[in-house]
Motif scaffolding. Structure first.
Motif, PDB file in Angstrom:
ATOM      1  N   ALA A 297       0.827  -1.205   0.000  1.00 15.89           N
ATOM      2  CA  ALA A 297       0.000   0.000   0.000  1.00 15.89           C
ATOM      3  C   ALA A 297       0.866   1.263   0.000  1.00 15.89           C
ATOM      4  O   ALA A 297       0.564   2.248  -0.691  1.00 15.89           O
ATOM      5  CB  ALA A 297      -0.932  -0.005   1.211  1.00 15.89           C
ATOM      6  N   ALA A 298       1.949   1.235   0.765  1.00 17.47           N
ATOM      7  CA  ALA A 298       2.854   2.384   0.812  1.00 17.47           C
ATOM      8  C   ALA A 298       3.526   2.609  -0.545  1.00 17.47           C
ATOM      9  O   ALA A 298       3.692   3.761  -0.985  1.00 17.47           O
ATOM     10  CB  ALA A 298       3.909   2.182   1.893  1.00 17.47           C
ATOM     11  N   LEU A 299       3.889   1.525  -1.216  1.00 16.07           N
ATOM     12  CA  LEU A 299       4.499   1.647  -2.543  1.00 16.07           C
ATOM     13  C   LEU A 299       3.522   2.264  -3.544  1.00 16.07           C
ATOM     14  O   LEU A 299       3.907   3.091  -4.379  1.00 16.07           O
ATOM     15  CB  LEU A 299       4.966   0.273  -3.035  1.00 16.07           C
ATOM     16  CG  LEU A 299       6.193  -0.320  -2.327  1.00 16.07           C
ATOM     17  CD1 LEU A 299       6.416  -1.756  -2.781  1.00 16.07           C
ATOM     18  CD2 LEU A 299       7.434   0.515  -2.607  1.00 16.07           C
ATOM     19  N   ILE A 300       2.247   1.860  -3.467  1.00 11.02           N
ATOM     20  CA  ILE A 300       1.233   2.441  -4.350  1.00 11.02           C
ATOM     21  C   ILE A 300       1.100   3.931  -4.085  1.00 11.02           C
ATOM     22  O   ILE A 300       1.074   4.757  -5.013  1.00 11.02           O
ATOM     23  CB  ILE A 300      -0.133   1.745  -4.159  1.00 11.02           C
ATOM     24  CG1 ILE A 300      -0.072   0.293  -4.643  1.00 11.02           C
ATOM     25  CG2 ILE A 300      -1.224   2.489  -4.927  1.00 11.02           C
ATOM     26  CD1 ILE A 300      -1.351  -0.476  -4.411  1.00 11.02           C
ATOM     27  N   ALA A 301       0.989   4.295  -2.803  1.00  5.96           N
ATOM     28  CA  ALA A 301       0.834   5.702  -2.444  1.00  5.96           C
ATOM     29  C   ALA A 301       2.017   6.525  -2.934  1.00  5.96           C
ATOM     30  O   ALA A 301       1.854   7.632  -3.466  1.00  5.96           O
ATOM     31  CB  ALA A 301       0.677   5.836  -0.930  1.00  5.96           C
ATOM     32  N   PHE A 302       3.217   5.975  -2.796  1.00 10.05           N
ATOM     33  CA  PHE A 302       4.418   6.679  -3.243  1.00 10.05           C
ATOM     34  C   PHE A 302       4.403   6.870  -4.754  1.00 10.05           C
ATOM     35  O   PHE A 302       4.681   7.967  -5.264  1.00 10.05           O
ATOM     36  CB  PHE A 302       5.661   5.901  -2.818  1.00 10.05           C
ATOM     37  CG  PHE A 302       6.955   6.478  -3.325  1.00 10.05           C
ATOM     38  CD1 PHE A 302       7.505   7.610  -2.736  1.00 10.05           C
ATOM     39  CD2 PHE A 302       7.619   5.892  -4.395  1.00 10.05           C
ATOM     40  CE1 PHE A 302       8.691   8.146  -3.204  1.00 10.05           C
ATOM     41  CE2 PHE A 302       8.806   6.419  -4.876  1.00 10.05           C
ATOM     42  CZ  PHE A 302       9.342   7.557  -4.275  1.00 10.05           C
ATOM     43  N   ALA A 303       4.057   5.788  -5.485  1.00  9.24           N
ATOM     44  CA  ALA A 303       4.051   5.867  -6.949  1.00  9.24           C
ATOM     45  C   ALA A 303       2.996   6.841  -7.457  1.00  9.24           C
ATOM     46  O   ALA A 303       3.233   7.609  -8.392  1.00  9.24           O
ATOM     47  CB  ALA A 303       3.819   4.477  -7.549  1.00  9.24           C
ATOM     48  N   VAL A 304       1.802   6.814  -6.838  1.00  4.46           N
ATOM     49  CA  VAL A 304       0.743   7.747  -7.247  1.00  4.46           C
ATOM     50  C   VAL A 304       1.160   9.180  -6.939  1.00  4.46           C
ATOM     51  O   VAL A 304       0.894  10.106  -7.717  1.00  4.46           O
ATOM     52  CB  VAL A 304      -0.581   7.405  -6.540  1.00  4.46           C
ATOM     53  CG1 VAL A 304      -1.621   8.487  -6.798  1.00  4.46           C
ATOM     54  CG2 VAL A 304      -1.109   6.062  -7.028  1.00  4.46           C
ATOM     55  N   GLY A 305       1.842   9.371  -5.813  1.00  7.36           N
ATOM     56  CA  GLY A 305       2.335  10.700  -5.469  1.00  7.36           C
ATOM     57  C   GLY A 305       3.324  11.212  -6.497  1.00  7.36           C
ATOM     58  O   GLY A 305       3.272  12.384  -6.906  1.00  7.36           O
ATOM     59  N   ILE A 306       4.224  10.350  -6.952  1.00  4.77           N
ATOM     60  CA  ILE A 306       5.190  10.733  -7.991  1.00  4.77           C
ATOM     61  C   ILE A 306       4.467  11.103  -9.277  1.00  4.77           C
ATOM     62  O   ILE A 306       4.802  12.086  -9.948  1.00  4.77           O
ATOM     63  CB  ILE A 306       6.183   9.579  -8.253  1.00  4.77           C
ATOM     64  CG1 ILE A 306       7.076   9.349  -7.024  1.00  4.77           C
ATOM     65  CG2 ILE A 306       7.028   9.874  -9.472  1.00  4.77           C
ATOM     66  CD1 ILE A 306       7.963  10.523  -6.683  1.00  4.77           C
ATOM     67  N   GLN A 307       3.434  10.313  -9.632  1.00  2.70           N
ATOM     68  CA  GLN A 307       2.665  10.618 -10.841  1.00  2.70           C
ATOM     69  C   GLN A 307       1.984  11.976 -10.730  1.00  2.70           C
ATOM     70  O   GLN A 307       1.927  12.739 -11.699  1.00  2.70           O
ATOM     71  CB  GLN A 307       1.604   9.535 -11.079  1.00  2.70           C
ATOM     72  CG  GLN A 307       2.159   8.239 -11.631  1.00  2.70           C
ATOM     73  CD  GLN A 307       1.053   7.292 -12.059  1.00  2.70           C
ATOM     74  OE1 GLN A 307      -0.112   7.648 -12.108  1.00  2.70           O
ATOM     75  NE2 GLN A 307       1.420   6.064 -12.370  1.00  2.70           N
ATOM     76  N   SER A 308       1.460  12.285  -9.548  1.00  2.00           N
ATOM     77  CA  SER A 308       0.767  13.559  -9.356  1.00  2.00           C
ATOM     78  C   SER A 308       1.723  14.731  -9.538  1.00  2.00           C
ATOM     79  O   SER A 308       1.364  15.769 -10.095  1.00  2.00           O
ATOM     80  CB  SER A 308       0.142  13.607  -7.963  1.00  2.00           C
ATOM     81  OG  SER A 308      -0.816  12.581  -7.807  1.00  2.00           O
ATOM     82  N   VAL A 309       2.963  14.554  -9.065  1.00  2.00           N
ATOM     83  CA  VAL A 309       3.956  15.615  -9.199  1.00  2.00           C
ATOM     84  C   VAL A 309       4.378  15.792 -10.652  1.00  2.00           C
ATOM     85  O   VAL A 309       4.518  16.915 -11.155  1.00  2.00           O
ATOM     86  CB  VAL A 309       5.186  15.309  -8.318  1.00  2.00           C
ATOM     87  CG1 VAL A 309       6.303  16.303  -8.606  1.00  2.00           C
ATOM     88  CG2 VAL A 309       4.803  15.373  -6.843  1.00  2.00           C
ATOM     89  N   ARG A 310       4.555  14.656 -11.346  1.00  2.00           N
ATOM     90  CA  ARG A 310       5.054  14.713 -12.717  1.00  2.00           C
ATOM     91  C   ARG A 310       3.976  15.057 -13.735  1.00  2.00           C
ATOM     92  O   ARG A 310       4.260  15.489 -14.837  1.00  2.00           O
ATOM     93  CB  ARG A 310       5.704  13.376 -13.101  1.00  2.00           C
ATOM     94  CG  ARG A 310       6.923  13.038 -12.246  1.00  2.00           C
ATOM     95  CD  ARG A 310       7.471  11.664 -12.587  1.00  2.00           C
ATOM     96  NE  ARG A 310       7.957  11.603 -13.960  1.00  2.00           N
ATOM     97  CZ  ARG A 310       8.322  10.486 -14.554  1.00  2.00           C
ATOM     98  NH1 ARG A 310       8.230   9.322 -13.921  1.00  2.00           N
ATOM     99  NH2 ARG A 310       8.772  10.498 -15.785  1.00  2.00           N
ATOM    100  N   GLY A 311       2.712  14.794 -13.359  1.00  2.00           N
ATOM    101  CA  GLY A 311       1.615  15.124 -14.275  1.00  2.00           C
ATOM    102  C   GLY A 311       1.041  13.897 -14.930  1.00  2.00           C
ATOM    103  O   GLY A 311       1.652  12.830 -14.955  1.00  2.00           O
ATOM    104  N   PRO A 312      -0.178  13.982 -15.513  1.00  2.00           N
ATOM    105  CA  PRO A 312      -0.884  12.855 -16.085  1.00  2.00           C
ATOM    106  C   PRO A 312      -0.141  12.127 -17.182  1.00  2.00           C
ATOM    107  O   PRO A 312      -0.306  10.946 -17.386  1.00  2.00           O
ATOM    108  CB  PRO A 312      -2.187  13.486 -16.643  1.00  2.00           C
ATOM    109  CG  PRO A 312      -2.353  14.751 -15.880  1.00  2.00           C
ATOM    110  CD  PRO A 312      -0.955  15.236 -15.598  1.00  2.00           C
ATOM    111  N   SER A 313       0.681  12.795 -17.939  1.00  2.00           N
ATOM    112  CA  SER A 313       1.326  12.158 -19.091  1.00  2.00           C
ATOM    113  C   SER A 313       2.715  11.639 -18.780  1.00  2.00           C
ATOM    114  O   SER A 313       3.468  11.283 -19.678  1.00  2.00           O
ATOM    115  CB  SER A 313       1.428  13.157 -20.243  1.00  2.00           C
ATOM    116  OG  SER A 313       2.212  14.271 -19.872  1.00  2.00           O
ATOM    117  N   ALA A 314       3.048  11.544 -17.482  1.00  2.00           N
ATOM    118  CA  ALA A 314       4.407  11.184 -17.120  1.00  2.00           C
ATOM    119  C   ALA A 314       4.786   9.784 -17.533  1.00  2.00           C
ATOM    120  O   ALA A 314       5.927   9.484 -17.784  1.00  2.00           O
ATOM    121  CB  ALA A 314       4.590  11.352 -15.602  1.00  2.00           C
TER     122      ALA A 314
END
Length: 318
Positions: A297-314
């Motif tokens: 669950a922590a890995l998912i949260a971290f990965a989604v957080g990175i995606q949010s920072v980088r933007g939808p098309s990352a």
């Protein structure tokens, strides 16, 4: 830097850390065990990659894994007791498992396209139904009774790490990569995930294609169930519990955007390898197994957080 290259660096660093703490982590037996854990996860994660790239989600894959394995075990036991040839027995069991996955995927696709249910609700419904059917069919106990060839096929390793089912999984990975990266099927999947209205306007039959995507996800989850059956020599209604979380984690960690329209299968494969290796490494260094779900669950949260920072098309495309 490309995300798949970043993931590869992380994976190599992780091997170094776990090996420094426990040298047994960097050994052939440990690698063989990680491959056994990795294979069903990556099969479900590949299906999840296609689904998420089309801007959907499939929560039913873990239950489909369990139900497919149970149905396969029941068919194989019945054929074995009837005296069928072991090869025919295994083949019929595998076909039965695949039929289960395709059927659940078809139901998911129809509910989403024709009954207008959001993917989360539709697949949550089949998640519960498949899990319930597994328990009803087995009474909550494992189903064994297959021929000895099942055990040999699932556990005889070549080169110390590669069983026939593991080799088959790598073939599926290669074929799936071609489908997503090089075929019209993959291009249409990305197009629908990016903008379903525009995809429909360009002549793509969006409903029909989405049904195929969910059937593909169901099929791959059923192959994961078959893999677990070959590994254990029995079918358990609980074998797929939490599988949907692991599959989503692998895809998201691999860079597949939850906004749809992007993602690389190579990243998903590395994501599956990282999640399974992390869990194996934590156990080998003495962390209790009960922490596994928390780590995923922590890995998912971290990965989604990175995606949010980088933007939808990352995530990019394959």
């Amino acid at each position: 830097m490309r995300q798949d290259l970043v993931l590869l660096v992380i994976f190599i660093a992780m091997i170094g850390v776990f090996s420094a703490i426990n040298p047994r982590f960097f050994s052939l037996p440990a690698a063989a065990n990680i491959l056994q854990d990795f294979s069903p996860v990556v099969l479900m994660a590949i299906g999840q990659t296609f689904v998420i790239a089309s801007k959907g989600i499939d929560l039913s894959v873990g239950s489909v894994l369990g139900l497919s394995g149970v149905v396969m075990a029941l068919v194989i036991r019945a054929c074995n007791e009837a005296g069928y040839d072991p090869s025919l027995t295994i083949g019929l069991g595998l076909l039965a498992a695949m039929a289960v996955g395709l059927a659940v995927g078809l139901v998911n696709g129809l509910m989403i396209t024709y009954f207008r249910l959001v993917p989360f609700i539709a697949t949550l419904a089949t998640f519960g139904a498949a899990a319930g059917l597994s328990l009803v069919a087995t009474g909550g106990v494992q189903i064994a009774g297959g021929p000895q060839a099942v055990i040999m096929l699932g556990n005889k390793a070549y080169g110390g790490a590669f069983t026939v089912p593991v080799i088959a999984v790598f073939v599926v990975i290669a074929v799936s990569w071609v489908f997503l990266a090089k075929s019209r099927f993959g291009r249409w999947t990305y197009a629908i995930g990016s903008n379903a209205f525009a995809a429909r306007g360009s002549g793509i039959d969006v409903q029909r294609h989405l049904i195929k995507v969910y059937m593909l996800s169901g099929l791959l989850a059923s192959l994961a169930g078959a893999f677990v059956y070959f590994r254990l020599g029995s079918g358990s209604p609980l074998s797929g519990r939490g599988g949907e979380l692991s599959a989503i984690a692998a895809a998201v960690i691999g860079g597949v955007s939850l906004h749809g329209g992007s993602g690389k299968l190579g990243g998903t494969v590395l994501g599956a390898l990282i999640t399974t290796a992390v869990l194996s490494g934590l156990i080998m260094v003495g962390v209790e197994p009960n922490w596994q779900q928390i780590v995923v669950a922590a890995l998912i949260a971290f990965a989604v957080g990175i995606q949010s920072v980088r933007g939808p098309s990352a995530g990019g495309t394959s």
